[in-house]
Design a protein around this motif. Structure first.
Motif, short mmCIF file in Angstrom:
data_model
loop_
_atom_site.label_atom_id
_atom_site.label_comp_id
_atom_site.label_asym_id
_atom_site.label_seq_id
_atom_site.Cartn_x
_atom_site.Cartn_y
_atom_site.Cartn_z
N SER A 68 0.83 -1.21 0.00
CA SER A 68 0.00 0.00 0.00
C SER A 68 0.86 1.26 0.00
CB SER A 68 -0.93 -0.01 1.21
OG SER A 68 -0.20 -0.07 2.42
N GLN A 69 1.96 1.25 0.75
CA GLN A 69 2.86 2.41 0.75
C GLN A 69 3.49 2.62 -0.62
OE1 GLN A 69 5.58 1.37 3.90
NE2 GLN A 69 4.24 2.16 5.53
N ALA A 70 3.94 1.52 -1.25
CA ALA A 70 4.54 1.62 -2.57
C ALA A 70 3.50 2.05 -3.61
CB ALA A 70 5.16 0.28 -2.96
N GLN A 71 2.25 1.60 -3.44
CA GLN A 71 1.19 2.00 -4.37
C GLN A 71 0.92 3.49 -4.29
OE1 GLN A 71 -0.89 -0.37 -6.49
NE2 GLN A 71 -0.96 1.66 -7.40
N ASP A 72 0.84 4.03 -3.09
CA ASP A 72 0.62 5.47 -2.93
C ASP A 72 1.76 6.28 -3.52
OD1 ASP A 72 -1.73 4.89 -1.62
OD2 ASP A 72 -0.84 5.01 0.39
N THR A 73 2.98 5.81 -3.33
CA THR A 73 4.14 6.51 -3.89
C THR A 73 4.14 6.47 -5.41
OG1 THR A 73 5.45 5.94 -1.92
CG2 THR A 73 6.65 6.64 -3.89
N ALA A 74 3.88 5.31 -5.95
CA ALA A 74 3.87 5.17 -7.41
C ALA A 74 2.75 5.98 -8.05
CB ALA A 74 3.73 3.70 -7.79
N ASP A 75 1.59 6.05 -7.40
CA ASP A 75 0.48 6.84 -7.93
C ASP A 75 0.83 8.33 -7.99
OD1 ASP A 75 -1.13 4.64 -8.29
OD2 ASP A 75 -2.10 4.81 -6.34
#
Length: 367
Positions: A68-75
């Motif tokens: 979830s942290q990586a998803q928020d960063t990538a978005d």
């Protein structure tokens, strides 16, 4: 287990039988509904992996980093809805499509900065769309060659009607599996293609086992008048039913562990690529070999003139046997002693004169 083994023995001996072939319209209806739902999912589109449509993949190694942290960063870095997954080794995998305007070096640098990791811990791999197209064409070519070889083999080893029935069952399994992939939204990767080919081989194996028994049961079937081809095929299907169910359950257990435990509970998303295809395909293959392939084979065989003549003879034989049994019951009922006077029409068998009546046990009187 002993009861299940006993059931298998009774099925093989013909003491118990489930009429799968006779209920083929029901199975066709169920399969039609499932395939229709799968086709709707397929029309919505498959979620193709980066290996097929091209793009860039970034692998980040950072202890404690969640999906979830990586998803928020990538978005926040790209605008093309990146796909973020965890790998078996604990790393984070970020996929970016070819529609993204930023270069791969720029995305890699921003990931390093926002995730607070060294630049050399962010691995980048760029895959062109032409390579993905080439992979797709090879996968399709392999599938077509597989289907052709299967059809030719079954036509030589058995007959063309069995080959057609098995091919329909294979297409049935493939459509259902691909449709479920589309509905669930799982990513289609090269591992998925391997899973597709694996389930086709399993489905074919299960169907061939049933067909081999059906072939033995129907050898010289036109020389008798006790059962039709459909009945003989259904008997062969029942004889292999427990074996098919046992094989399916044993094969599904480890696949279910990969799918639900490895991919679901442990979060190893890469396991889902092949495990879902195997799970759906194995279940569909067992169903199609029992409820699609064999009933379809019986339907095709029943269209042959000799099989139609056989069915007519069998029905006539049964009707004659039923009439004979009914007549025999009537004679037996007439001959039962009742203690009353009986008509002398039956006395020809007892040495009595026709057309006279007398009480049982009384001597005749002459006048």
């Amino acid at each position: 287990m002993s009861r299940f083994s006993n059931l298998g023995h009774r099925l093989y001996q013909g003491e118990v039988s489930f009429d799968f072939v006779g209920r083929r319209k029901l199975w066709y209806s169920i399969s039609g509904v499932i395939v229709l739902v799968a086709a709707i999912g397929l029309a919505m589109g498959l979620h193709l992996g980066i290996e097929f449509k091209g793009g860039s993949v970034y692998t980040v190694s950072k202890p404690g980093l969640t999906v979830s942290q990586a998803q928020d960063t990538a978005d926040g870095i790209v605008s093309s809805h990146p796909l973020v997954q965890s790998t078996d080794s604990g790393k984070i995998r970020i996929q970016v499509s070819t529609e993204e305007a930023k270069s791969s070096d720029q995305i890699r640098t921003e990931l390093s900065q926002k995730l607070d990791v060294p630049l050399d811990t962010v691995e980048a791999q760029v895959i062109g769309p032409s390579w993905g197209k080439q992979i797709s064409q090879k996968a399709l070519t392999g599938l077509i060659v597989f289907m052709i070889l299967v059809t030719v083999y079954l036509a030589i080893a058995f007959e063309w009607r069995m080959a057609v029935s098995a091919l329909v069952a294979l297409i049935h399994d493939l459509l259902i599996t691909i449709g479920v992939y589309a509905l669930v939204g799982f990513e289609v990767t090269p591992g998925t293609v391997i899973g597709f080919l694996t389930i086709l081989g399993y489905s074919l194996y299960d169907t061939v086992v049933v067909f081999d028994t059906v072939k033995e049961n129907t050898k010289g079937i036109t020389k008798q008048n006790k059962r039709t081809y459909s009945e003989a095929a259904n008997a062969g299907l029942n004889q292999t039913l427990v074996r098919s169910l046992n094989t399916t359950v044993v094969a599904l257990l480890p696949v279910a562990a990969l799918l639900f435990i490895g991919g679901g509970l442990l979060g190893a998303g890469t396991l889902n690529d092949i495990s879902l295809a195997l799970f759906i395909g194995l279940a569909a293959g067992a169903y199609s070999s029992i409820c699609v392939a064999t009933p379809l084979l019986a339907q095709l065989k029943e269209e042959q003139p000799e099989m139609k003549a056989l069915r007519k003879r069998v029905l006539q034989h049964r009707a004659a046997a039923a009439a004979k049994a009914e007549a025999g019951d009537g004679v037996a009922a007439d001959e039962e002693p009742t203690g009353e006077e009986q008509p002398a029409g039956m006395v020809g068998q007892r040495g009595r004169a026709a057309g006279t009546t007398r009480a049982k046990g009384r001597p005749s009187t002459k006048r």
